[in-house]
Design a protein around this motif. Structure first.
Motif, PDB file in Angstrom:
ATOM      1  N   LEU A 346      37.728  48.635  48.384  1.00 49.19           N
ATOM      2  CA  LEU A 346      36.438  49.004  49.413  1.00 49.19           C
ATOM      3  C   LEU A 346      35.864  50.096  48.622  1.00 49.19           C
ATOM      4  O   LEU A 346      34.574  50.281  48.777  1.00 49.19           O
ATOM      5  N   SER A 347      36.451  51.264  48.168  1.00 50.26           N
ATOM      6  CA  SER A 347      35.885  52.482  47.672  1.00 50.26           C
ATOM      7  C   SER A 347      35.219  51.972  46.342  1.00 50.26           C
ATOM      8  O   SER A 347      33.939  52.618  46.079  1.00 50.26           O
ATOM      9  N   ASP A 348      36.016  51.098  45.315  1.00 45.90           N
ATOM     10  CA  ASP A 348      35.043  50.798  44.363  1.00 45.90           C
ATOM     11  C   ASP A 348      33.706  49.995  44.667  1.00 45.90           C
ATOM     12  O   ASP A 348      32.844  50.014  43.844  1.00 45.90           O
ATOM     13  N   ALA A 349      33.774  49.211  45.721  1.00 44.00           N
ATOM     14  CA  ALA A 349      32.645  48.673  46.162  1.00 44.00           C
ATOM     15  C   ALA A 349      31.567  49.605  46.339  1.00 44.00           C
ATOM     16  O   ALA A 349      30.371  49.226  45.981  1.00 44.00           O
ATOM     17  N   MET A 350      31.926  50.570  46.906  1.00 47.85           N
ATOM     18  CA  MET A 350      30.853  51.626  47.308  1.00 47.85           C
ATOM     19  C   MET A 350      30.348  52.262  46.186  1.00 47.85           C
ATOM     20  O   MET A 350      29.036  52.845  45.993  1.00 47.85           O
ATOM     21  N   LYS A 351      30.927  52.260  44.825  1.00 52.05           N
ATOM     22  CA  LYS A 351      30.240  52.765  43.631  1.00 52.05           C
ATOM     23  C   LYS A 351      29.281  51.756  43.087  1.00 52.05           C
ATOM     24  O   LYS A 351      28.369  52.328  42.345  1.00 52.05           O
ATOM     25  N   THR A 352      29.422  50.570  43.316  1.00 52.08           N
ATOM     26  CA  THR A 352      28.346  49.729  42.844  1.00 52.08           C
ATOM     27  C   THR A 352      27.363  49.338  44.057  1.00 52.08           C
ATOM     28  O   THR A 352      26.193  48.993  43.740  1.00 52.08           O
ATOM     29  N   ASN A 353      27.791  49.275  45.279  1.00 54.39           N
ATOM     30  CA  ASN A 353      26.823  49.016  46.273  1.00 54.39           C
ATOM     31  C   ASN A 353      26.142  50.266  46.878  1.00 54.39           C
ATOM     32  O   ASN A 353      26.853  51.248  47.473  1.00 54.39           O
ATOM     33  N   MET A 354      25.028  50.644  46.532  1.00 54.33           N
ATOM     34  CA  MET A 354      24.378  51.682  46.863  1.00 54.33           C
ATOM     35  C   MET A 354      23.897  51.729  48.644  1.00 54.33           C
ATOM     36  O   MET A 354      23.398  52.699  49.177  1.00 54.33           O
ATOM     37  N   GLU A 355      23.887  50.682  49.128  1.00 54.66           N
ATOM     38  CA  GLU A 355      23.233  50.214  50.549  1.00 54.66           C
ATOM     39  C   GLU A 355      24.377  50.556  51.404  1.00 54.66           C
ATOM     40  O   GLU A 355      24.133  51.237  52.535  1.00 54.66           O
ATOM     41  N   LEU A 356      25.532  50.241  51.020  1.00 54.57           N
ATOM     42  CA  LEU A 356      26.767  50.853  52.097  1.00 54.57           C
ATOM     43  C   LEU A 356      26.930  52.344  52.140  1.00 54.57           C
ATOM     44  O   LEU A 356      27.467  52.795  51.107  1.00 54.57           O
ATOM     45  N   SER A 357      26.630  52.707  53.214  1.00 54.84           N
ATOM     46  CA  SER A 357      26.552  54.125  53.287  1.00 54.84           C
ATOM     47  C   SER A 357      27.588  54.904  54.391  1.00 54.84           C
ATOM     48  O   SER A 357      28.074  55.883  54.011  1.00 54.84           O
ATOM     49  N   TYR A 358      28.202  53.863  55.400  1.00 51.99           N
ATOM     50  CA  TYR A 358      29.118  54.433  56.229  1.00 51.99           C
ATOM     51  C   TYR A 358      30.204  53.637  56.166  1.00 51.99           C
ATOM     52  O   TYR A 358      30.265  52.481  56.136  1.00 51.99           O
ATOM     53  N   ILE A 359      31.544  54.230  56.178  1.00 51.75           N
ATOM     54  CA  ILE A 359      32.603  53.476  56.125  1.00 51.75           C
ATOM     55  C   ILE A 359      33.946  54.078  56.815  1.00 51.75           C
ATOM     56  O   ILE A 359      34.087  55.501  56.689  1.00 51.75           O
ATOM     57  N   TYR A 360      34.602  53.317  57.546  1.00 52.51           N
ATOM     58  CA  TYR A 360      35.549  54.165  58.389  1.00 52.51           C
ATOM     59  C   TYR A 360      36.860  53.516  58.141  1.00 52.51           C
ATOM     60  O   TYR A 360      36.965  52.011  58.433  1.00 52.51           O
ATOM     61  N   ILE A 361      37.859  54.267  57.987  1.00 55.05           N
ATOM     62  CA  ILE A 361      39.255  53.479  57.451  1.00 55.05           C
ATOM     63  C   ILE A 361      40.322  54.192  58.129  1.00 55.05           C
ATOM     64  O   ILE A 361      41.523  53.756  57.690  1.00 55.05           O
ATOM     65  N   CYS A 362      40.355  55.102  59.123  1.00 51.83           N
ATOM     66  CA  CYS A 362      41.531  55.800  59.670  1.00 51.83           C
ATOM     67  C   CYS A 362      42.524  54.879  60.274  1.00 51.83           C
ATOM     68  O   CYS A 362      41.903  53.921  60.758  1.00 51.83           O
ATOM     69  N   GLY A 363      43.693  54.866  60.264  1.00 53.53           N
ATOM     70  CA  GLY A 363      44.655  54.147  60.892  1.00 53.53           C
ATOM     71  C   GLY A 363      45.282  53.019  59.858  1.00 53.53           C
ATOM     72  O   GLY A 363      46.008  52.196  60.426  1.00 53.53           O
ATOM     73  N   ASN A 364      44.764  53.278  58.547  1.00 51.59           N
ATOM     74  CA  ASN A 364      45.295  52.228  57.697  1.00 51.59           C
ATOM     75  C   ASN A 364      46.685  52.923  56.878  1.00 51.59           C
ATOM     76  O   ASN A 364      46.711  54.277  57.277  1.00 51.59           O
TER      77      ASN A 364
END
Length: 439
Positions: A346-364
């Motif tokens: 998912l973090s790699d996806a954010m490097k290429t996708n500039m529109e995805l600006s908010y991501i919440y991952i706690c609890g994993n």
């Protein structure tokens, strides 16, 4: 000619008088004191305090209007919670007060008797746009009275009934109301103990209703495992072109239900915010969402918090977000049994996708690779600190992630005790979705 001049002078005089009246600051507190005296009811000091503060509000002189915040969970001032009798007096004060456009009565002790007073007020008032009755003690009969009042009311835009145990029967009255009312744009029936019949009726009503833009149907009481309610909601989405925001959290939804929703969303071009949190969705269900995201061009917020999508589900999402989708802006996948591999994807996806600006991952399940990946995103400025729920810190040369209290709906059940919700980045739904307190 003289007659025309006389009419003109009268019009100027009337205009001057009107301007003078509008310039006079209305004294809500004095009106309230007199109303209490007239009915022999002692003043509620909390209501009196709020009305005194409202008198100081400069917006009273303008056209925007004000919201009276008489929330029973206020922690800054002594609170005597609003009762049914208190509301009756308050309604008499506000009945002809055009500048009060919002009324927040959450966390008080209003019952069905109070709902009767509110229903009468809604039938007579033509300026109130926002009404919050969240977590009072309103039941089925109170729900009926309020819903029937909305058959005639043409100004209320946003109603929150959250947490009032109106039950399935009470919810059915709101379903009937949606077939008649054409002004309500946002309705919150979350945590109200509505049932299968009510959800199906609401879905049917929304097939024809063109005014509702947002609806919250979180945590109904469902006793079937066949997901009939989700099937009806899916059928509604195929025909509805006005709904922007849909909350289906805690709906006992499984992969079958997700598949039906995704099939419908291929034909829907309006929904921007989909909340599927706290369901029973696994990686197989997320596979359908991943395929949908490859084609969908309208979804901006997707909440999958507290499901069980695991690494395979994260891979499905990251593939769609890396190679295809460029419209999703916020993704919540907290508490989904995702380990390091899925989170790094998912973090790699954010490097290429500039529109995805908010991501919440706690609890994993964070490992060192996850901590390094999200630390790098934050340090390079790709992920803003207020747009996620983790913050990197270092101990003995090792990077770790601390949890932050940010999220899609940080202030759903509560609001700051002091001031307004200013940091909308920490409430991604407020920052992105157009559907907020006033639409």
């Amino acid at each position: 000619m003289a007659m025309l001049l006389g009419c003109h002078n009268d019009a100027v005089t009337l205009c001057f008088v009107f301007q003078q009246v509008m310039a006079v600051r209305p004294d809500l507190h004095q009106h309230y004191v007199r109303a209490c005296q007239n009915v022999g009811q002692p003043e509620n000091p909390f209501i009196a305090h709020v009305l005194q503060e409202a008198n100081k509000n400069d917006k009273i002189r303008g056209t925007k209007g004000i919201t009276l915040k008489i929330a029973g969970n206020n922690r800054l001032v002594p609170v005597q919670r609003v009762t049914d009798v208190d509301l009756q007096v308050l309604a008499s004060v506000l009945r002809s007060t055009a500048f009060v456009t919002g009324l927040d009565l959450r966390y008080n002790v209003l019952t069905d008797a109070g709902a009767k007073n509110m229903a009468t007020f809604l039938q007579e008032n033509s300026t109130l746009r926002y009404l919050n009755l969240m977590f009072n003690d309103i039941g089925t009969s109170g729900a009926e009275l309020i819903a029937r009042a909305l058959h005639r009311n043409e100004t209320l835009v946003y109603l929150r009934m959250t947490g009032n145990k109106i039950g399935n029967k009470g919810g059915m009255f709101f379903a009937s109301m949606l077939q008649i009312n054409s002004t309500l744009e946002k309705l919150d029936l979350g945590d109200t103990d509505v049932g299968t019949q009510c959800l199906m009726a609401i879905a049917t009503a929304l097939t024809q209703n063109k005014s509702v833009k947002a609806i919250n149907l979180n945590r109904p009481l469902l006793y079937s495992q066949e997901e009939e309610t989700t099937v009806h909601v899916a059928l509604m989405l195929k025909n509805n072109s006005s709904l922007v925001e849909l909350h289906l959290g805690k709906n006992e939804m499984k992969n079958f239900g997700v598949e039906r929703l995704c099939e419908a969303l291929y034909e829907n071009s309006s929904l921007r915010y989909l909340d599927l949190s706290c369901n029973k969705i696994t990686c197989d269900g997320v596979k359908f969402l991943g395929e949908l995201l490859k084609w969908n061009r309208t979804l901006e917020i997707l909440d999958l918090n507290a499901n069980r999508i695991e690494d395979d589900g994260a891979f499905h999402l990251s593939e769609a977000l890396t190679l295809y989708n460029r419209t999703l802006q916020a993704l919540s996948v907290g508490s989904n049994s995702i380990s390091g591999k899925g989170l790094v994807a998912l973090s790699d996806a954010m490097k290429t996708n500039m529109e995805l600006s908010y991501i919440y991952i706690c609890g994993n399940k964070f490992d060192e690779a996850t901590c390094m990946a999200f630390s790098e995103l934050i340090q390079m400025g790709r992920l803003k600190p207020n747009c996620t729920d983790v913050e990197p810190y270092e101990v003995d040369g090792h990077v770790h992630l601390a949890e932050l209290s940010h999220g899609l709906q940080k202030h759903y059940y509560w609001t700051p005790s002091c001031g307004e919700v200013t940091k909308k980045d920490a409430n991604a739904s407020l920052a992105i979705a157009a559907v907020s307190e006033y639409l």
